[in-house]
Design a protein around this motif. Structure first.
Motif, PDB file in Angstrom:
ATOM      1  N   ASP A  97      48.318  53.671  47.770  1.00 24.48           N
ATOM      2  CA  ASP A  97      47.743  53.338  46.471  1.00 24.48           C
ATOM      3  C   ASP A  97      47.282  51.879  46.431  1.00 24.48           C
ATOM      4  N   LEU A  98      48.113  50.969  46.947  1.00 22.15           N
ATOM      5  CA  LEU A  98      47.752  49.563  46.948  1.00 22.15           C
ATOM      6  C   LEU A  98      46.556  49.306  47.860  1.00 22.15           C
ATOM      7  N   LYS A  99      46.531  49.960  48.997  1.00 24.90           N
ATOM      8  CA  LYS A  99      45.410  49.785  49.917  1.00 24.90           C
ATOM      9  C   LYS A  99      44.112  50.272  49.279  1.00 24.90           C
ATOM     10  N   ALA A 100      44.189  51.372  48.552  1.00 26.26           N
ATOM     11  CA  ALA A 100      42.991  51.914  47.912  1.00 26.26           C
ATOM     12  C   ALA A 100      42.434  50.956  46.870  1.00 26.26           C
ATOM     13  N   ARG A 145      48.866  43.093  35.261  1.00 25.34           N
ATOM     14  CA  ARG A 145      49.805  44.011  34.608  1.00 25.34           C
ATOM     15  C   ARG A 145      49.765  45.397  35.259  1.00 25.34           C
ATOM     16  N   LEU A 146      48.571  45.819  35.698  1.00 28.52           N
ATOM     17  CA  LEU A 146      48.462  47.121  36.347  1.00 28.52           C
ATOM     18  C   LEU A 146      49.232  47.140  37.667  1.00 28.52           C
ATOM     19  N   TYR A 147      49.119  46.050  38.429  1.00 26.38           N
ATOM     20  CA  TYR A 147      49.887  45.958  39.678  1.00 26.38           C
ATOM     21  C   TYR A 147      51.385  45.974  39.391  1.00 26.38           C
ATOM     22  N   ALA A 148      51.796  45.197  38.405  1.00 25.17           N
ATOM     23  CA  ALA A 148      53.223  45.137  38.058  1.00 25.17           C
ATOM     24  C   ALA A 148      53.735  46.502  37.621  1.00 25.17           C
ATOM     25  N   ASP A 149      52.941  47.218  36.840  1.00 25.45           N
ATOM     26  CA  ASP A 149      53.345  48.552  36.392  1.00 25.45           C
ATOM     27  C   ASP A 149      53.508  49.501  37.578  1.00 25.45           C
ATOM     28  N   ARG A 150      52.583  49.413  38.544  1.00 23.42           N
ATOM     29  CA  ARG A 150      52.685  50.309  39.713  1.00 23.42           C
ATOM     30  C   ARG A 150      53.921  49.980  40.543  1.00 23.42           C
ATOM     31  N   LEU A 151      54.241  48.706  40.664  1.00 23.30           N
ATOM     32  CA  LEU A 151      55.429  48.313  41.417  1.00 23.30           C
ATOM     33  C   LEU A 151      56.702  48.757  40.690  1.00 23.30           C
ATOM     34  N   VAL A 174      47.831  40.019  46.276  1.00 24.71           N
ATOM     35  CA  VAL A 174      46.723  39.612  45.417  1.00 24.71           C
ATOM     36  C   VAL A 174      46.296  38.165  45.693  1.00 24.71           C
ATOM     37  N   SER A 175      47.261  37.264  45.788  1.00 27.67           N
ATOM     38  CA  SER A 175      46.935  35.840  45.941  1.00 27.67           C
ATOM     39  C   SER A 175      46.243  35.511  47.260  1.00 27.67           C
ATOM     40  N   PRO A 176      46.688  36.049  48.406  1.00 28.05           N
ATOM     41  CA  PRO A 176      45.967  35.751  49.645  1.00 28.05           C
ATOM     42  C   PRO A 176      44.513  36.220  49.616  1.00 28.05           C
ATOM     43  N   LEU A 177      44.284  37.376  49.012  1.00 26.07           N
ATOM     44  CA  LEU A 177      42.913  37.881  48.906  1.00 26.07           C
ATOM     45  C   LEU A 177      42.061  36.944  48.057  1.00 26.07           C
ATOM     46  N   ALA A 178      42.617  36.509  46.926  1.00 22.24           N
ATOM     47  CA  ALA A 178      41.883  35.594  46.050  1.00 22.24           C
ATOM     48  C   ALA A 178      41.586  34.276  46.760  1.00 22.24           C
ATOM     49  N   GLN A 179      42.553  33.754  47.489  1.00 18.65           N
ATOM     50  CA  GLN A 179      42.347  32.490  48.189  1.00 18.65           C
ATOM     51  C   GLN A 179      41.271  32.615  49.263  1.00 18.65           C
ATOM     52  N   ARG A 180      41.324  33.710  50.032  1.00 16.62           N
ATOM     53  CA  ARG A 180      40.325  33.886  51.090  1.00 16.62           C
ATOM     54  C   ARG A 180      38.937  33.993  50.489  1.00 16.62           C
ATOM     55  N   TRP A 181      38.828  34.687  49.354  1.00 12.98           N
ATOM     56  CA  TRP A 181      37.521  34.823  48.701  1.00 12.98           C
ATOM     57  C   TRP A 181      37.042  33.493  48.143  1.00 12.98           C
ATOM     58  N   LEU A 182      37.937  32.770  47.442  1.00  9.17           N
ATOM     59  CA  LEU A 182      37.537  31.520  46.807  1.00  9.17           C
ATOM     60  C   LEU A 182      37.159  30.448  47.820  1.00  9.17           C
ATOM     61  N   ALA A 191      40.343  46.131  56.571  1.00  6.19           N
ATOM     62  CA  ALA A 191      41.421  45.888  57.533  1.00  6.19           C
ATOM     63  C   ALA A 191      42.299  44.731  57.074  1.00  6.19           C
ATOM     64  N   TYR A 192      41.667  43.711  56.507  1.00  7.24           N
ATOM     65  CA  TYR A 192      42.425  42.550  56.031  1.00  7.24           C
ATOM     66  C   TYR A 192      43.360  42.943  54.887  1.00  7.24           C
ATOM     67  N   THR A 193      42.833  43.642  53.885  1.00  5.71           N
ATOM     68  CA  THR A 193      43.682  43.984  52.735  1.00  5.71           C
ATOM     69  C   THR A 193      44.731  45.026  53.107  1.00  5.71           C
ATOM     70  N   ASP A 194      44.413  45.941  54.029  1.00  7.01           N
ATOM     71  CA  ASP A 194      45.427  46.886  54.493  1.00  7.01           C
ATOM     72  C   ASP A 194      46.589  46.131  55.148  1.00  7.01           C
ATOM     73  N   THR A 195      46.236  45.090  55.916  1.00  6.32           N
ATOM     74  CA  THR A 195      47.272  44.301  56.589  1.00  6.32           C
ATOM     75  C   THR A 195      48.118  43.536  55.576  1.00  6.32           C
ATOM     76  N   LEU A 196      47.494  43.030  54.523  1.00  5.61           N
ATOM     77  CA  LEU A 196      48.250  42.341  53.475  1.00  5.61           C
ATOM     78  C   LEU A 196      49.310  43.267  52.888  1.00  5.61           C
ATOM     79  N   VAL A 197      48.928  44.495  52.626  1.00  6.99           N
ATOM     80  CA  VAL A 197      49.875  45.449  52.054  1.00  6.99           C
ATOM     81  C   VAL A 197      51.011  45.727  53.039  1.00  6.99           C
ATOM     82  N   ASP A 198      50.661  45.924  54.309  1.00  5.41           N
ATOM     83  CA  ASP A 198      51.701  46.188  55.303  1.00  5.41           C
ATOM     84  C   ASP A 198      52.677  45.026  55.417  1.00  5.41           C
TER      85      ASP A 198
END
Length: 207
Positions: A97-100, A145-151, A174-182, A191-198
């Motif tokens: 779910d998080l990867k999706a 809030r949606l992420y927190a609810d899922r967790l 969430v934060s590493p993705l935002a930092q890499r984008w910014l 592949a990057y976000t899948d690895t973050l979840v793992d």
């Protein structure tokens, strides 16, 4: 209003919606091109082909226009994906779910319609405290809030430790993705976000 016999009255609702959507598109395009400080109500009105009083009738400031335009853009994306009302899926497989949802976030971050205006607003929010707070409250906080609810749902199912704070845990991906984008420290990919979840779910220690 007096109309000709047999001729329907103008549909003011449709006309208002057309103007509103033109204003959204103009605001997002303009802030992406010239930045937030140089974006004005007058400029948005001219680009949208409406009078500036039309904008002031619906919004109090250019920040209000832009934030609402962003919310609308997100709603359109969710509707196109068949995810209205939007929520992080709960298939019973937290990692999947998080990867999706993070893959969908990558698509959004790389979408030119979103990227340029979002970067402009984010940059301005770093130096404009009021705008930054509105950006977080109206745009970022609902997603968190949606992420927190899922967790929390995963905790109830026994898939996440009961002592984990969901608001801290969500920052692991969430934060590493935002930092890499910014900061453009690396490419955005599934592949990057899948690895973050793992990494977030399984840690770095040997298994």
């Amino acid at each position: 209003m007096v109309t000709q016999p047999g001729k329907p009255a103008p549909d003011t609702t449709r006309r208002s919606e057309k103007s509103r959507r033109a204003i959204y598109e103009a605001a997002l395009a303009l802030v992406g091109e010239v930045g937030y400080p140089r974006t004005t109500i007058e400029g948005i009105a001219a680009r949208a082909g409406v009078g500036k009083q039309t904008i002031y009738r619906w919004w109090g400031s250019k920040a209000d226009v832009l934030l609402e335009a962003f919310l609308d853009l997100g709603e359109q994306a969710a509707e196109a994906a068949g995810q209205v009302p939007y929520a992080i899926p709960d298939s019973g497989d937290l990692a999947a779910d998080l990867k999706a949802v993070l893959r969908a976030t990558v698509d959004e971050l790389l979408d030119p319609r979103f990227e340029a205006p979002s970067r402009a607003l984010t940059a301005e929010g770093l130096v404009n405290e009021q705008l930054g707070r509105e950006f977080v409250t109206k745009l970022l906080e609902p997603s968190l809030r949606l992420y927190a609810d899922r967790l929390r749902s995963a905790q109830a199912a026994g898939d996440v430790r009961a002592d984990v704070d969901p608001r801290i845990a969500l920052e692991l991906f969430v934060s590493p993705l935002a930092q890499r984008w910014l900061q453009r420290t690396g490419p955005l990919s599934y592949a990057y976000t899948d690895t973050l979840v793992d990494y977030a779910l399984h840690g770095l220690a040997p298994r």
